[in-house]
Write an enzyme that holds these catalytic residues in place. Structure first.
Site, PDB file in Angstrom:
ATOM      1  N   TYR A 151       0.751  -1.196  -0.160  1.00  9.72           N
ATOM      2  CA  TYR A 151       0.043   0.063   0.064  1.00  9.72           C
ATOM      3  C   TYR A 151       0.823   1.103  -0.003  1.00  9.72           C
ATOM      4  O   TYR A 151       0.583   2.140  -0.782  1.00  9.72           O
ATOM      5  CB  TYR A 151      -0.974   0.061   1.088  1.00  9.72           C
ATOM      6  CG  TYR A 151      -1.782   1.032   1.483  1.00  9.72           C
ATOM      7  CD1 TYR A 151      -2.984   0.946   0.365  1.00  9.72           C
ATOM      8  CD2 TYR A 151      -1.793   2.327   2.292  1.00  9.72           C
ATOM      9  CE1 TYR A 151      -3.831   2.170   0.638  1.00  9.72           C
ATOM     10  CE2 TYR A 151      -2.567   3.211   2.321  1.00  9.72           C
ATOM     11  CZ  TYR A 151      -3.754   3.232   1.498  1.00  9.72           C
ATOM     12  OH  TYR A 151      -4.699   4.230   1.439  1.00  9.72           O
ATOM     13  N   LYS A 155       1.309   4.197  -2.976  1.00  9.25           N
ATOM     14  CA  LYS A 155       0.717   5.616  -2.528  1.00  9.25           C
ATOM     15  C   LYS A 155       1.619   6.688  -2.659  1.00  9.25           C
ATOM     16  O   LYS A 155       1.548   7.749  -3.094  1.00  9.25           O
ATOM     17  CB  LYS A 155       0.024   5.462  -1.265  1.00  9.25           C
ATOM     18  CG  LYS A 155      -1.358   4.951  -1.114  1.00  9.25           C
ATOM     19  CD  LYS A 155      -2.329   5.320  -2.289  1.00  9.25           C
ATOM     20  CE  LYS A 155      -3.657   4.689  -1.970  1.00  9.25           C
ATOM     21  NZ  LYS A 155      -4.519   5.079  -2.981  1.00  9.25           N
ATOM     22  N   ILE A 184     -10.305   7.789   7.079  1.00 10.10           N
ATOM     23  CA  ILE A 184     -11.453   7.979   7.124  1.00 10.10           C
ATOM     24  C   ILE A 184     -12.314   7.128   7.620  1.00 10.10           C
ATOM     25  O   ILE A 184     -12.041   5.729   7.925  1.00 10.10           O
ATOM     26  CB  ILE A 184     -11.922   8.070   5.516  1.00 10.10           C
ATOM     27  CG1 ILE A 184     -11.043   9.109   4.890  1.00 10.10           C
ATOM     28  CG2 ILE A 184     -13.325   8.377   5.366  1.00 10.10           C
ATOM     29  CD1 ILE A 184     -11.258   8.993   3.321  1.00 10.10           C
TER      30      ILE A 184
END
Length: 251
Positions: A151, A155, A184
């Site tokens: 990840y 990114k 989030i």
């Protein structure tokens, strides 16, 4: 006049919470939206709650043919693309690099990097002066933590991609920017935190809230306001930039 009157906006990862919240924010300002996601059922369910001109298109964002097809759907409907939000992404898994599965690493690279690359490659030729491209990175695109090599690599990579492409298309007055959210409050993030909790033997959600200066996770609707800013002419002199929506996490 609303901020986005008549502008055609393509959103990949459109059935997810950030894609959907962004669609709502753009539609509320007069935009037309094409939601793209892998499952037609998921996009149709998401689109059912939206008001305004909404199109849907199922696609595997890692495939050039599928990417060309969803861009063609937007061009057929609107004559071009005003806003391209490359938001589709996967989180991979949590493991040290010595144990990180190669197939999962490949999948994360394919979706998060190649999916964004294909969106830009095939979408930008159909954009004109004033167009805006937004790519979702993450707070982990400008910092790092252990046990998330797939990840975090992906990114970081899209930040470099955007900086390169922003310089290429600036003479055409097309802007390309990164949105880098922090945690989030959604299912995507909860899956990550559940893996972290199991791996570390702690409450990862509570740990992250303590690390975020504002003391909480964001809501998708809050982050979508950054998308509205980047999509609209409010950000007309911003390109090649990383816009944080992380509650101060990276500061």
């Amino acid at each position: 006049m609303a901020l986005m009157d008549g502008k055609g906006c393509v959103i990949t990862g459109g059935a997810g919470s950030l894609g959907l919240a962004s669609a709502k924010a753009l539609l509320a300002e007069g935009a037309k939206v094409l939601l793209v996601d892998q499952s037609q059922d998921d996009i149709d369910t998401a689109a059912a709650g939206l008001e305004g001109e909404v199109l849907t298109h199922a696609a595997d964002v890692t495939q050039a043919q599928d990417t060309q097809a969803y861009i063609a759907a937007a061009v057929d409907a609107w004559g071009g693309v005003d806003v391209l939000f490359a938001n589709a992404g996967v989180s991979g898994t949590n493991a040290p690099i010595t144990d990180y599965p190669e197939d999962i690493f490949d999948q994360v690279i394919d979706v998060n990097i190649k999916g964004s690359f294909l969106a830009l490659k095939y979408g930008i030729p159909h954009m004109s002066s004033g167009g805006s491209v937004i790519v979702t990175s993450s707070v982990m695109g400008v910092t790092a933590r252990p046990n998330s090599v797939g990840y975090i690599t992906s990114k970081h990579a899209v930040v470099g991609m955007v900086r390169c492409v922003a310089r290429e298309v600036a003479p055409k007055n097309i802007r390309v920017n990164i949105l880098a959210p922090g945690p989030i409050d959604n299912d995507f993030q909860q899956t990550i935190e559940d893996r972290m909790s199991n791996m570390m033997g702690i409450d990862a959600t509570a740990m992250l809230n303590q690390m975020i200066p504002l003391g909480r996770h964001s809501q998708p609707e809050e982050v979508a306001q950054s998308i509205l800013y980047l999509a609209s002419d409010m950000s007309s002199f911003s390109t090649g930039s990383v816009f944080m929506a992380d509650g101060g996490f990276a500061s």
